[in-house]
Design an enzyme around this catalytic site. Structure first.
Site, PDB file in Angstrom:
ATOM      1  N   HIS A   1       0.846  -1.187   0.000  1.00 27.70           N
ATOM      2  CA  HIS A   1       0.000   0.000   0.000  1.00 27.70           C
ATOM      3  C   HIS A   1       0.882   1.238   0.000  1.00 27.70           C
ATOM      4  O   HIS A   1       1.990   1.221   0.565  1.00 27.70           O
ATOM      5  CB  HIS A   1      -0.904   0.055   1.239  1.00 27.70           C
ATOM      6  CG  HIS A   1      -2.163  -0.740   1.131  1.00 27.70           C
ATOM      7  ND1 HIS A   1      -2.747  -1.360   2.218  1.00 27.70           N
ATOM      8  CD2 HIS A   1      -2.974  -1.007   0.070  1.00 27.70           C
ATOM      9  CE1 HIS A   1      -3.854  -1.969   1.836  1.00 27.70           C
ATOM     10  NE2 HIS A   1      -4.012  -1.772   0.534  1.00 27.70           N
TER      11      HIS A   1
ATOM     12  N   CYS B   1      -2.207   2.774   9.016  1.00 29.60           N
ATOM     13  CA  CYS B   1      -3.173   1.758   8.590  1.00 29.60           C
ATOM     14  C   CYS B   1      -4.373   1.677   9.535  1.00 29.60           C
ATOM     15  O   CYS B   1      -5.478   1.311   9.115  1.00 29.60           O
ATOM     16  CB  CYS B   1      -2.506   0.389   8.518  1.00 29.60           C
ATOM     17  SG  CYS B   1      -1.368   0.188   7.133  1.00 29.60           S
TER      18      CYS B   1
END
Length: 703
Positions: A168, A264
């Protein structure tokens, strides 16, 4: 609370590592300590709550990764784009996040179900609000970026991730207050790093080293001038302090096991809107068609791999598989790229694989007119060795004089097209630009040919010094005999090493017996061949005894002077001054030759063409209609010849230096081979093998 920043989190009530969807999860199934994970999450929660408003989404049983709310979606102002998860293990989270956004007053946008986008994990706003950085490569698709730009009315800059540890964008990239950026450059491709450097000045870029990067130092929560993050090195902490940031470290080891850290576990849900920032994305998409034996010839895999390797993405829109043994397949593929330049590079390579735009999309010729002699338009298409056709007046027209590194000039009135070197372009020429309306034409093969069931093969494209030279020479001799007996053409480009290694007598015999139909080289091969013929030496070395002779270093100059006295090599042969050797056989057997001069030439011989442009043109004339080219120990001349030669011509490159052979053989031709060996030995073996072939190759008549 500082600036009333609002952040969404989800308690780890059901958190665990239940599956593997990233490298960090491997080996950590059910190894996260629940109590420690709860404690670490609470520490992060309180650190954030002291500086911002924290809102909670209710955790759901069966969806352990809901704790990573960064992937819930992306928010700007009152608009929210809910995520489309790549892995099925997380797709069940989507309705819960969708419901939360709707219940909290957001205008919710949903991407197509088959278009992955994993929210703020792969989309991070510049903290000054100037643009949105959007990642792609592992979880989110590039094709989602135009949707984001349109729905959020913001500029989107696409960054390609290439290290699967940083799957990511927020694992390796963190925009900070004041225009600073904390990031790990090796996680990105060259294009993305260049884009980052263009947008963020050097003094604002804080580069993270690998030891901190793998602890997810970039996966940090930035609230004004505070950075909340996992534990980092003292040196990185000091660098952040020096530019005015307070660093709050909180251990998140249990979440690292699932591939996440502070960022996150959070989603900012009140990103501000700047009135002067509007939708903009350079992402381009095009649809191409591929036809042929796409699977068993590997074309499909090559095309798709090439798109990804060059920074693009793809979606196969349609695939029709050939049903019969000899049937071809057809595919329609949408290709996307982060900007126009990347798209042009991708399309250029796809064209080499035979890709074309759908017929209905290409009709009118795509040209620009030359306005200055010898200068092409900026976006001109650079030709390759492969047979090419261009779209002229809605019809495909074959390009003449096919060669590498030229422009393609089209004539709509006469329905013709040809390759032209830049220096040959004239004012008014219509030059093909871009990549539309251009295709390469590959020769189709039957299944037996694709599976290697051929009477003759060059053992595939490549270089080998491990294969038995004798075996390769046997195959080459077979092919040369076939070419000769069927009236074909073999051209040799050779360097003086042919003479130095004792290959002159063998090359001369090949010419005498009709196997060679043109000779290309430089001044030196002719000089040393004639030196050997007249004086028995090459570079002053006795060719019989292999030792230097007294005064031998002057021999080549005496030879040059003698030939200059006669006026030409042909005159020296006719007058009896040259009685043997390569050049003698060329003259005696009416085999044309071109000697291209260089700055280092002594003399030169009167036959040597010192005008480089004229020499290139004469080379090109002799290459036309060639079936095979032997490149013998001359990198300079062989590269020139290779660039002039279209695909389909069999090429044999021989040199003792593997690097030279690799360079000359790596042209993309499937009918080329490189042999790492002594060129004198190669020619000796070739002559021996040809002598064994006592019967000509039979010409098969049509029945």
């Amino acid at each position: 609370m500082a600036d009333q920043i609002r952040i969404l989190m989800c308690a780890p009530d059901h958190y665990d590592v239940d599956y593997v969807i990233n490298p960090w999860m491997e080996g950590n199934i059910h190894k996260s300590a629940r109590d420690r994970a709860v404690e670490q999450w609470k520490q992060l929660y309180h650190a954030i709550k002291e500086r911002a408003i924290v809102e909670l989404v209710e955790p759901q049983k069966g969806w352990p990764d809901m704790v990573f709310t960064a992937n819930a979606g992306l928010v700007l102002g009152d608009n929210a784009i809910v995520s489309r998860f790549y892995h099925k293990e997380r797709q069940g989270e989507e309705p819960y996040f969708n419901e939360w956004f709707g219940n909290n007053g957001f205008n919710v946008f949903e991407l197509p179900k088959d278009l992955p986008f994993e929210g703020a994990g792969d989309a991070l706003f510049d903290r000054e609000g100037r643009w949105l950085w959007a990642g792609y490569g592992f979880r989110s698709e590039l094709d989602s970026h135009p949707y984001i730009a349109q729905w959020l009315d913001t500029e989107v800059l696409s960054l390609r991730l290439i290290d699967d540890r940083f799957y990511h964008l927020d694992t390796c990239f963190c925009p900070l207050t004041g225009g600073y950026l904390l990031y790990y450059p090796p996680a990105f491709d060259a294009y993305s790093n260049r884009l980052i450097e263009l947008r963020i000045p050097a003094e604002k870029r804080i580069i993270v080293e690998e030891p901190d990067a793998v602890k997810f130092a970039c996966n940090a929560v930035n609230i004004n001038h505070t950075i909340i993050m996992n534990q980092i090195s003292d040196s990185l902490k000091q660098r952040l302090n020096e530019v005015g940031f307070e660093v709050v470290q909180t251990p998140l080891s249990e979440f690292l096991k699932a591939g996440g850290a502070a960022k996150c576990l959070t989603l900012r849900v009140n990103e501000p809107v700047l009135e002067d920032v509007h939708a903009k994305t350079p992402v381009e998409s095009r649809t191409i068609q591929l036809t042929g034996h796409l699977l068993d010839a590997g074309i499909m895999n090559k095309a798709l791999d090439m798109v990804v390797e060059n920074g693009g993405s793809f979606k196969v829109l349609n695939f029709e598989l050939g049903l019969e043994r000899q049937s071809t397949s057809a595919a329609q593929v949408r290709v996307s790229a982060p900007d126009h330049d990347v798209m042009e590079e991708i399309m250029t390579q796809l064209i080499d694989l035979g890709a074309v735009a759908p017929p209905q999309e290409v009709c009118d010729i795509n040209t620009e007119t030359v306005t200055k002699t010898g200068v092409a338009p900026d976006d001109f298409y650079v030709s390759t060795i492969y047979p090419t056709e261009v779209r002229v007046n809605c019809e495909w027209v074959k390009v003449q004089n096919q060669r590498m590194d030229a422009a393609i000039v089209a004539d709509p009135q006469n329905m013709t097209a040809e390759c032209k070197l830049l220096r040959d372009l004239q004012v008014g020429d219509h030059v093909m630009v871009g990549v539309d309306g251009i295709r390469t034409v590959r020769q189709s093969e039957d299944r037996d040919q694709r599976n290697g069931k051929k009477e003759f093969t060059f053992m595939g494209s490549g270089v080998s010094s491990e294969r038995r030279v004798e075996l390769l020479v046997e195959q080459i001799a077979w092919e040369m005999r076939q070419v000769r007996d069927q009236g074909g053409k073999v051209v040799v480009t050779a360097g003086p090493v042919v003479i130095h290694t004792g290959g002159a007598q063998h090359l001369a015999k090949l010419i005498r017996e009709g196997y060679i139909h043109a000779l290309l080289g430089g001044n030196a091969i002719a000089v040393h061949d004639i030196e050997q013929a007249m004086m028995g030496t090459s570079l002053g070395v006795d060719m019989q005894r292999g030792i230097p002779v007294s005064g031998g270093h002057r021999h080549h100059l005496k030879v040059i002077n003698t030939v200059r006295r006669y006026g030409s090599i042909a005159q020296a042969v006719e007058q009896g001054a040259i009685a043997k050797g390569v050049m003698y056989e060329c003259v005696n057997n009416n085999v044309p030759f071109v000697l291209a001069g260089s700055i280092r030439d002594d003399g030169p011989l009167p036959d040597t063409e010192m005008d480089l442009l004229k020499a290139q043109s004469r080379y090109a004339e002799l290459i036309q209609g060639t079936d095979m080219i032997l490149m013998l120990s001359t990198m300079l001349h062989s590269i020139g010849v290779g660039n002039m030669t279209p695909a389909g011509v069999k090429m044999v490159c021989v040199d003792i230096n593997p690097a030279v052979v690799t360079k000359l053989s790596d042209r993309g031709s499937v009918e080329s081979v490189g042999i790492v060996t002594d060129v004198g030995l190669f020619l000796s073996l070739l002559v021996q093998q040809l002598d064994k072939l006592t019967h000509p190759y039979p010409v098969v008549s049509a029945v």
